[in-house]
Motif scaffolding. Structure first.
Motif, PDB file in Angstrom:
ATOM      1  N   HIS A  73       0.826  -1.204   0.000  1.00  0.00           N
ATOM      2  CA  HIS A  73       0.000   0.000   0.000  1.00  0.00           C
ATOM      3  C   HIS A  73       0.865   1.261   0.000  1.00  0.00           C
ATOM      4  CE1 HIS A  73      -2.639   3.105   1.672  1.00  0.00           C
ATOM      5  NE2 HIS A  73      -3.668   2.349   1.380  1.00  0.00           N
ATOM      6  N   CYS A  92      -3.519 -12.747  -0.079  1.00  0.00           N
ATOM      7  CA  CYS A  92      -3.892 -11.341   0.056  1.00  0.00           C
ATOM      8  C   CYS A  92      -2.852 -10.466  -0.629  1.00  0.00           C
ATOM      9  CB  CYS A  92      -4.015 -10.970   1.531  1.00  0.00           C
ATOM     10  SG  CYS A  92      -4.522  -9.260   1.812  1.00  0.00           S
ATOM     11  N   ASP A  94      -2.260  -6.390  -1.567  1.00  0.00           N
ATOM     12  CA  ASP A  94      -2.720  -5.006  -1.423  1.00  0.00           C
ATOM     13  C   ASP A  94      -1.772  -4.076  -2.176  1.00  0.00           C
ATOM     14  OD1 ASP A  94      -3.703  -2.561  -0.735  1.00  0.00           O
ATOM     15  OD2 ASP A  94      -3.641  -2.883   1.427  1.00  0.00           O
ATOM     16  N   SER A  96      -3.017  -0.912  -3.187  1.00  0.00           N
ATOM     17  CA  SER A  96      -3.761   0.333  -3.172  1.00  0.00           C
ATOM     18  C   SER A  96      -2.817   1.524  -3.100  1.00  0.00           C
ATOM     19  CB  SER A  96      -4.714   0.367  -1.971  1.00  0.00           C
ATOM     20  OG  SER A  96      -5.601  -0.731  -1.998  1.00  0.00           O
ATOM     21  N   HIS A 115      -8.104 -11.954  -1.380  1.00  0.00           N
ATOM     22  CA  HIS A 115      -8.346 -10.518  -1.222  1.00  0.00           C
ATOM     23  C   HIS A 115      -7.407  -9.750  -2.143  1.00  0.00           C
ATOM     24  CE1 HIS A 115     -10.665 -11.609   2.331  1.00  0.00           C
ATOM     25  NE2 HIS A 115      -9.624 -12.334   2.727  1.00  0.00           N
ATOM     26  N   ARG A 117      -6.727  -5.830  -3.530  1.00  0.00           N
ATOM     27  CA  ARG A 117      -7.043  -4.414  -3.361  1.00  0.00           C
ATOM     28  C   ARG A 117      -6.181  -3.585  -4.309  1.00  0.00           C
ATOM     29  NH1 ARG A 117      -7.483  -6.717   1.799  1.00  0.00           N
ATOM     30  NH2 ARG A 117      -9.561  -6.417   2.698  1.00  0.00           N
ATOM     31  N   ALA A 119      -7.253  -0.238  -5.174  1.00  0.00           N
ATOM     32  CA  ALA A 119      -7.907   1.065  -5.108  1.00  0.00           C
ATOM     33  C   ALA A 119      -6.913   2.203  -5.277  1.00  0.00           C
ATOM     34  CB  ALA A 119      -8.640   1.209  -3.776  1.00  0.00           C
ATOM     35  N   THR A 138     -12.769 -10.740  -1.917  1.00  0.00           N
ATOM     36  CA  THR A 138     -12.831  -9.283  -1.849  1.00  0.00           C
ATOM     37  C   THR A 138     -12.081  -8.678  -3.019  1.00  0.00           C
ATOM     38  OG1 THR A 138     -12.879  -9.382   0.570  1.00  0.00           O
ATOM     39  CG2 THR A 138     -12.346  -7.258  -0.441  1.00  0.00           C
ATOM     40  N   ASP A 140     -11.389  -4.779  -4.457  1.00  0.00           N
ATOM     41  CA  ASP A 140     -11.554  -3.330  -4.319  1.00  0.00           C
ATOM     42  C   ASP A 140     -10.790  -2.637  -5.441  1.00  0.00           C
ATOM     43  OD1 ASP A 140     -11.814  -0.706  -3.616  1.00  0.00           O
ATOM     44  OD2 ASP A 140     -10.986  -0.903  -1.595  1.00  0.00           O
TER      45      ASP A 140
END
Length: 327
Positions: A73, A92, A94, A96, A115, A117, A119, A138, A140
């Motif tokens: 992130h 997972c 991420d 983002s 998951h 992400r 975003a 998930t 996003d």
């Protein structure tokens, strides 16, 4: 800083740590210490949030073969490399708040991913291989530049939470209604003009958010026993002859409507884009406001209409009886 970083990674290697935290280190390159020799074979979770990384190494999967969670992130990563598809145990991911413009098709090889992400990036499309993520729960992809959703997204049979807020979507593909596990769908702040009529038919889908889609004229009837967030665009408040009421510009969960009986007449009245207008005096220069029919108003109007119809039928029957008696 470099010596401290080397020490942290060395300790993690010697003690066979499963978690490694490298957040807020101002890293511009992926640490070479992580990739030396055999890497960190026991590492399962790697946290590298809020650094300045621009890319990922091609041999990441070889050096960190047991990685389950990867948190990147708030970096400056532009492209997800093809090597990401070799992290077969990853659950997972991420990414983002980066600068992503491309997601490689190899992401579909992450068969254990649950998951994802992405975003707040610069994505204009996602590869259809996203549909190969059978375990994905998930997704996003809010705050990007997406015009459409992935073609095979409906094949993500485990998908429960889909967030597509603040993109450029004009429509929702009908095959999205086929997602059997989808529980929450958020599409606020897009350019939606209509929704598929089948949306909400699944019992699993309970939460739908379509806030700030100013072109949206109505909702499918299947959504009226769901929790819905829906409003006009606050920026439209002072434009043109129509003015939105400020309290109606916020997202409002309308709640479950199962506690009151529903008739076809009420269903027809529950239309988002058919407001009842309250006209005010032109001389007062007060903007003309829009009132939307509430469920209570719909029920009252519907029953009143049914009452009029019933009275007409009784009157016709009485007139017919009187005519027969006169004859």
């Amino acid at each position: 800083m470099a010596s401290e970083l080397c020490k942290t990674i060395s300790v993690a290697r010697l003690e066979k740590h499963k978690n490694l935290f490298l957040n807020y280190r101002n890293l511009q390159h992926f640490p070479l210490e992580l990739l030396k020799d055999e890497g960190l074979q026991y590492l399962e979770r790697l946290y590298m949030k809020r650094n300045s990384l621009t890319t990922l190494p091609e041999n990441l999967a070889q050096k960190l073969p047991n990685l389950v969670e990867l948190y990147l992130h708030s970096n400056n990563i532009v492209v997800i490399p093809e090597a990401i598809g070799s992290l077969v145990k990853l659950q997972c991911l991420d990414l983002s708040d980066n600068a992503l413009e491309i997601v490689c098709p190899e992401i579909g090889r992450l068969r254990a991913l649950r998951h994802l992400r992405l975003a707040n990036n610069q994505l204009q499309f996602l590869p259809p291989e996203v549909g190969d993520l059978k375990e994905l729960q998930t997704l996003d992809i809010s705050t990007n530049r997406l015009l459409t959703l992935p073609e095979r997204l409906h094949l993500c049979l485990s998908l429960q939470y889909l967030t597509v807020d603040r993109n450029r979507l004009w429509c929702v593909p009908r095959h999205l209604c086929q997602l059997p596990s989808l529980n929450e769908l958020s599409m606020a702040g897009n350019r939606l003009a209509f929704l598929p009529l089948d949306l909400g038919r699944s019992r699993e889908l309970q939460y739908v958010y379509v806030d700030n889609n100013i072109h949206l004229k109505g909702l499918p009837s299947y959504l009226y026993n769901k929790v819905i967030g829906c409003s006009g665009d606050p920026q439209q408040k002072d434009r043109g002859p129509w003015a939105w009421r400020p309290e109606e510009n916020r997202a409002k969960p309308l709640g479950h409507l199962q506690d009151w009986d529903s008739t076809p007449w009420e269903t027809c009245l529950r239309v988002l884009g058919s407001p009842v207008c309250t006209w005010r005096c032109e001389a007062s220069r007060t903007p003309r406001c829009i009132k939307f029919l509430t469920p209570t108003q719909c029920r009252h109007d519907g029953r009143e209409a049914e009452g009029h119809a019933r009275a007409d039928q009784q009157q016709e029957a009485w007139d017919s009886h009187t005519l027969e008696a006169q004859e």
